[in-house]
Design a protein around this motif. Structure first.
Motif, PDB file in Angstrom:
ATOM      1  N   ASP A  54      14.975 -24.312   7.043  1.00  0.00           N
ATOM      2  CA  ASP A  54      14.887 -24.182   8.496  1.00  0.00           C
ATOM      3  C   ASP A  54      16.207 -23.692   9.093  1.00  0.00           C
ATOM      4  OD1 ASP A  54      12.163 -25.489   8.921  1.00  0.00           O
ATOM      5  OD2 ASP A  54      13.223 -27.035   7.798  1.00  0.00           O
ATOM      6  N   ILE A  55      17.319 -24.049   8.445  1.00  0.00           N
ATOM      7  CA  ILE A  55      18.649 -23.675   8.943  1.00  0.00           C
ATOM      8  C   ILE A  55      19.469 -23.119   7.785  1.00  0.00           C
ATOM      9  CG2 ILE A  55      20.751 -24.509  10.078  1.00  0.00           C
ATOM     10  CD1 ILE A  55      19.065 -26.910  11.088  1.00  0.00           C
ATOM     11  N   VAL A  56      20.157 -22.011   8.064  1.00  0.00           N
ATOM     12  CA  VAL A  56      21.093 -21.440   7.078  1.00  0.00           C
ATOM     13  C   VAL A  56      22.463 -21.372   7.728  1.00  0.00           C
ATOM     14  CG1 VAL A  56      21.709 -19.470   5.647  1.00  0.00           C
ATOM     15  CG2 VAL A  56      19.287 -20.102   5.933  1.00  0.00           C
ATOM     16  N   ILE A  57      23.432 -22.072   7.137  1.00  0.00           N
ATOM     17  CA  ILE A  57      24.827 -21.992   7.584  1.00  0.00           C
ATOM     18  C   ILE A  57      25.538 -21.075   6.597  1.00  0.00           C
ATOM     19  CG2 ILE A  57      26.934 -23.290   8.070  1.00  0.00           C
ATOM     20  CD1 ILE A  57      25.179 -25.775   8.491  1.00  0.00           C
ATOM     21  N   THR A  58      25.963 -19.895   7.052  1.00  0.00           N
ATOM     22  CA  THR A  58      26.471 -18.886   6.119  1.00  0.00           C
ATOM     23  C   THR A  58      27.795 -18.278   6.570  1.00  0.00           C
ATOM     24  OG1 THR A  58      25.959 -16.816   4.992  1.00  0.00           O
ATOM     25  CG2 THR A  58      25.095 -17.064   7.232  1.00  0.00           C
ATOM     26  N   ASP A  59      28.639 -17.981   5.558  1.00  0.00           N
ATOM     27  CA  ASP A  59      29.866 -17.215   5.785  1.00  0.00           C
ATOM     28  C   ASP A  59      29.470 -15.753   5.972  1.00  0.00           C
ATOM     29  OD1 ASP A  59      32.468 -16.512   6.014  1.00  0.00           O
ATOM     30  OD2 ASP A  59      33.021 -16.956   3.939  1.00  0.00           O
ATOM     31  N   ILE A  60      30.379 -14.950   6.526  1.00  0.00           N
ATOM     32  CA  ILE A  60      30.073 -13.525   6.702  1.00  0.00           C
ATOM     33  C   ILE A  60      30.503 -12.722   5.485  1.00  0.00           C
ATOM     34  CG2 ILE A  60      30.730 -11.459   7.972  1.00  0.00           C
ATOM     35  CD1 ILE A  60      30.398 -12.925  10.509  1.00  0.00           C
ATOM     36  N   ARG A  61      31.771 -12.885   5.074  1.00  0.00           N
ATOM     37  CA  ARG A  61      32.292 -12.104   3.952  1.00  0.00           C
ATOM     38  C   ARG A  61      31.999 -12.813   2.643  1.00  0.00           C
ATOM     39  NH1 ARG A  61      37.198  -8.152   4.600  1.00  0.00           N
ATOM     40  NH2 ARG A  61      36.359  -6.933   6.343  1.00  0.00           N
ATOM     41  N   MET A  62      31.041 -12.190   1.850  1.00  0.00           N
ATOM     42  CA  MET A  62      30.667 -12.759   0.563  1.00  0.00           C
ATOM     43  C   MET A  62      30.374 -11.616  -0.399  1.00  0.00           C
ATOM     44  SD  MET A  62      28.091 -15.871   1.600  1.00  0.00           S
ATOM     45  CE  MET A  62      26.978 -14.716   2.403  1.00  0.00           C
ATOM     46  N   PRO A  63      30.483 -11.871  -1.705  1.00  0.00           N
ATOM     47  CA  PRO A  63      30.175 -10.826  -2.690  1.00  0.00           C
ATOM     48  C   PRO A  63      28.684 -10.535  -2.742  1.00  0.00           C
ATOM     49  CG  PRO A  63      30.639 -12.918  -3.774  1.00  0.00           C
ATOM     50  CD  PRO A  63      30.982 -13.107  -2.331  1.00  0.00           C
ATOM     51  N   LYS A  64      28.348  -9.340  -3.249  1.00  0.00           N
ATOM     52  CA  LYS A  64      26.975  -8.871  -3.464  1.00  0.00           C
ATOM     53  C   LYS A  64      26.252  -8.599  -2.144  1.00  0.00           C
ATOM     54  CE  LYS A  64      26.586 -11.152  -7.951  1.00  0.00           C
ATOM     55  NZ  LYS A  64      25.832 -12.070  -8.808  1.00  0.00           N
ATOM     56  N   ILE A  65      25.943  -9.622  -1.369  1.00  0.00           N
ATOM     57  CA  ILE A  65      25.284  -9.444  -0.070  1.00  0.00           C
ATOM     58  C   ILE A  65      26.070 -10.261   0.944  1.00  0.00           C
ATOM     59  CG2 ILE A  65      23.181  -9.824   1.268  1.00  0.00           C
ATOM     60  CD1 ILE A  65      21.583  -9.634  -1.293  1.00  0.00           C
ATOM     61  N   ASN A  66      26.611  -9.587   1.984  1.00  0.00           N
ATOM     62  CA  ASN A  66      27.385 -10.343   2.960  1.00  0.00           C
ATOM     63  C   ASN A  66      26.462 -11.089   3.924  1.00  0.00           C
ATOM     64  OD1 ASN A  66      26.690  -8.699   5.263  1.00  0.00           O
ATOM     65  ND2 ASN A  66      28.156  -7.151   4.548  1.00  0.00           N
ATOM     66  N   GLY A  67      27.075 -11.878   4.781  1.00  0.00           N
ATOM     67  CA  GLY A  67      26.315 -12.752   5.669  1.00  0.00           C
ATOM     68  C   GLY A  67      25.433 -12.003   6.645  1.00  0.00           C
ATOM     69  N   LEU A  68      25.938 -10.918   7.215  1.00  0.00           N
ATOM     70  CA  LEU A  68      25.144 -10.174   8.190  1.00  0.00           C
ATOM     71  C   LEU A  68      23.946  -9.502   7.527  1.00  0.00           C
ATOM     72  CD1 LEU A  68      27.908  -8.593  10.469  1.00  0.00           C
ATOM     73  CD2 LEU A  68      26.569 -10.671  10.835  1.00  0.00           C
ATOM     74  N   ASP A  69      24.173  -8.956   6.307  1.00  0.00           N
ATOM     75  CA  ASP A  69      23.047  -8.346   5.587  1.00  0.00           C
ATOM     76  C   ASP A  69      22.006  -9.405   5.202  1.00  0.00           C
ATOM     77  OD1 ASP A  69      24.145  -5.844   5.792  1.00  0.00           O
ATOM     78  OD2 ASP A  69      25.143  -5.926   3.839  1.00  0.00           O
ATOM     79  N   LEU A  70      22.492 -10.582   4.853  1.00  0.00           N
ATOM     80  CA  LEU A  70      21.577 -11.675   4.514  1.00  0.00           C
ATOM     81  C   LEU A  70      20.691 -12.009   5.712  1.00  0.00           C
ATOM     82  CD1 LEU A  70      20.625 -13.957   2.607  1.00  0.00           C
ATOM     83  CD2 LEU A  70      22.479 -15.369   3.542  1.00  0.00           C
ATOM     84  N   ILE A  71      21.295 -12.051   6.887  1.00  0.00           N
ATOM     85  CA  ILE A  71      20.525 -12.335   8.097  1.00  0.00           C
ATOM     86  C   ILE A  71      19.481 -11.251   8.343  1.00  0.00           C
ATOM     87  CG2 ILE A  71      20.657 -12.639  10.599  1.00  0.00           C
ATOM     88  CD1 ILE A  71      23.519 -13.720  10.153  1.00  0.00           C
ATOM     89  N   CYS A  72      19.928 -10.016   8.201  1.00  0.00           N
ATOM     90  CA  CYS A  72      19.037  -8.873   8.450  1.00  0.00           C
ATOM     91  C   CYS A  72      17.859  -8.878   7.478  1.00  0.00           C
ATOM     92  CB  CYS A  72      19.845  -7.572   8.314  1.00  0.00           C
ATOM     93  SG  CYS A  72      18.871  -6.094   8.695  1.00  0.00           S
TER      94      CYS A  72
END
Length: 534
Positions: A54-72
């Protein structure tokens, strides 16, 4: 209201920070539970697809897939998951892009426990509000559904109860399909005296479930309404292409009901099937036809399907009415309280059904209703008592499934009430005589004349005199004299009172007249009677 846990996924390229975030969250206070903590966007996306947190707490800068791409990527498969973005970068660009993706909040590293708590508290409140809205919407939908069912049930009920032609169009009831058809499922007691209301309710509910389960597979709409005496009416509509399926389905309904009833051995089932109607206004006629069809079980037998279009007789009520033909004789039997004559009338009335094959046998029940109404309309019974008795007897008649059974029920029930009324009338007629006799027993030593007692009882003297002689077998004066003489004989044998005193004690002031009356009544004078019986 809240009985579930909101699932939280934590994503940060530094695992120790992810564990710190886990430690800072007040899990129980906000009804949350830990799903997992991962250090890259690719693993996080896989978990999102599989477990749908229900909730994802995520960093933005990460390897492979960054946080913004993960959201998208997540937004393409679900728009319900809430995101809280955490970053060590203060650039406005990241915050602005995150908001464009529908991020719920943006936190900066290092994580502040108060800030995190504030964000999660807000999300928790939003969840509760959404849950409440969903529940209210569900309750509203249930009320709407229930209201529609009530409208449909009442619609069918009105069709059944209305005897005159009514406007059938009803915008509240949508019935889609090319053909309309009604059936009447009738449950009869094998033994009416062993009826069980609780079992009736369970059985009717089971029958309704069977009907709905079978017909909803082949029909557009199914309306069911239970009526008194275990009639279960069903109206359904369908396309012509499914006519054969419908016929097979009605057979299946009968088979399943019979199979269910085998466990009780207290019911018989019959299904009357109305004809197909192509116009909305024909609905009521198909329902009426189904009732007429099931009424013919009294000739054709129970445990079967009876199709209205296969019946003999017009079903229009144009046949000769046997009640009218024998009405005069029937009322005459009631007038004299003759059970034998009444039973003869019943035999003659129902002989027309026993000897013919070409009539509508559902009229047997109509005749029974008319006879019950005629009987209790003639009898002088308490209005409420009469109403209850008529209802009970009419219900008993509806559970008869042979002409002989119905005729014998009417004989037994009406005969019993006829006998009861005859006894009541007799009791009422002898009541004044009993009162008069009691008065004489209590006042025989006083002057008593017929007119005085008639006035005490409240009857006309002439009528009272006739009634007394009819019930007592002698006229009033003779009965009074006999009572006085019996009392005098007792006193002559048990006391030493003088003849004059005894005569006065039993109502004779003149001792000579007493002696003459005693001698005439008993055969000997008072003195000799005393000597003979001393």
């Amino acid at each position: 209201m809240q009985n579930r846990k909101w699932r939280v996924l934590i994503v940060d390229d530094e695992f120790r920070i992810g564990m710190l975030i886990k430690k800072l969250i007040k899990w129980d206070e906000y009804d949350m539970e830990f799903v997992d903590a991962v250090d890259n966007g690719e693993a996080a996306f896989q978990i999102i697809k599989e477990k749908r947190p229900d909730i994802v707490i995520t960093d933005i800068r990460m390897p492979k897939i960054n946080g913004l791409d993960l959201i998208c990527m997540t937004r393409e498969i679900s728009r319900d998951i809430k995101f809280v973005v955490i970053s060590g970068y203060k650039e406005f660009e990241y915050a602005h892009r995150a908001l464009q993706y529908g991020v719920d909040d943006y936190l900066l590293k290092p994580i502040s426990e108060d800030e995190l708590d504030k964000v999660l508290k807000k999300i928790h409140k939003e969840f509760l509000q959404k849950e409440r809205q969903l529940q209210e919407r569900q309750e509203l939908q249930e009320k709407v559904t229930e209201s529609r069912q009530i409208i449909k049930r009442d619609f069918l009920k009105n069709i059944i109860e209305q005897d005159d032609a009514v406007e059938m169009e009803d915008a509240r009831v949508a019935l889609e399909g090319e053909v309309y058809r009604g059936i009447d499922i009738k449950l009869d007691y094998v033994d009416y005296s062993k009826s069980d209301r609780k079992q009736d309710r369970l059985t009717v509910e089971r029958v309704v479930t069977i009907v709905e389960g079978i017909l909803k597979e082949v029909s557009e709409e199914v309306l069911i309404c239970e009526k008194e005496n275990l009639h279960i009416y069903c109206l359904f509509n369908y396309d012509y292409s499914r006519a054969k399926l419908i016929k097979n389905s009605i057979n299946d309904i009968l088979s399943e009901i019979k199979e269910y009833l085998m466990g009780f051995e207290q019911y018989e089932v019959t299904i009357g099937v109305g004809t197909e109607k192509t116009d909305f206004g024909g609905i009521r006629f198909s329902i009426k036809e189904s009732n007429r069809a099931v009424g013919n079980r009294i000739k054709m037998g129970t445990g079967r399907l009876i199709y209205a279009d296969a019946l003999s007789g017009s079903g229009t009520g144009e046949e000769d009415n046997p009640v009218e033909q024998h009405k005069e004789a029937f009322l005459a039997s009631l007038e004299v309280y003759s059970r034998d004559k009444m039973e003869q009338c019943l035999n003659q009335i129902y002989s027309s059904f026993m000897l013919r094959e070409d009539i509508d046998f559902s009229k047997c029940y109509t005749v029974a209703e008319e006879l019950v109404e005629l009987f209790f309309g003639y009898m002088d019974l308490n209005q409420e008592e009469s109403r209850q008795t008529r209802k009970r007897l009419s219900g008993s008649c509806q559970h008869c499934y042979s002409v002989t059974q119905l005729k014998n029920l009417l004989k037994a029930e009406l005969g019993s009430y006829l006998d009861m009324n005859r006894e009541a009338v007799w009791d009422e007629s002898v009541k004044p005589v009993r009162q008069a006799k009691q008065y004489i027993d209590e006042h025989y030593n006083e002057k008593i004349v017929l007119e005085d007692i008639a006035e005490v009882i409240g009857l006309n003297p002439v009528y009272f005199s006739v009634l007394f002689k009819k019930e007592a077998g002698m006229n009033f004066s003779t009965y009074l004299m006999n009572v006085r003489m019996d009392k005098a004989k007792e006193m002559l044998c048990s006391t030493n009172e003088t003849i004059a005193a005894i005569g006065e004690s039993v109502g004779y002031k003149d001792s000579r007249y007493f002696s003459q009356t005693f001698a005439k009544a008993v055969g000997v004078k008072p003195a000799l009677y005393r000597k003979l019986h001393s």
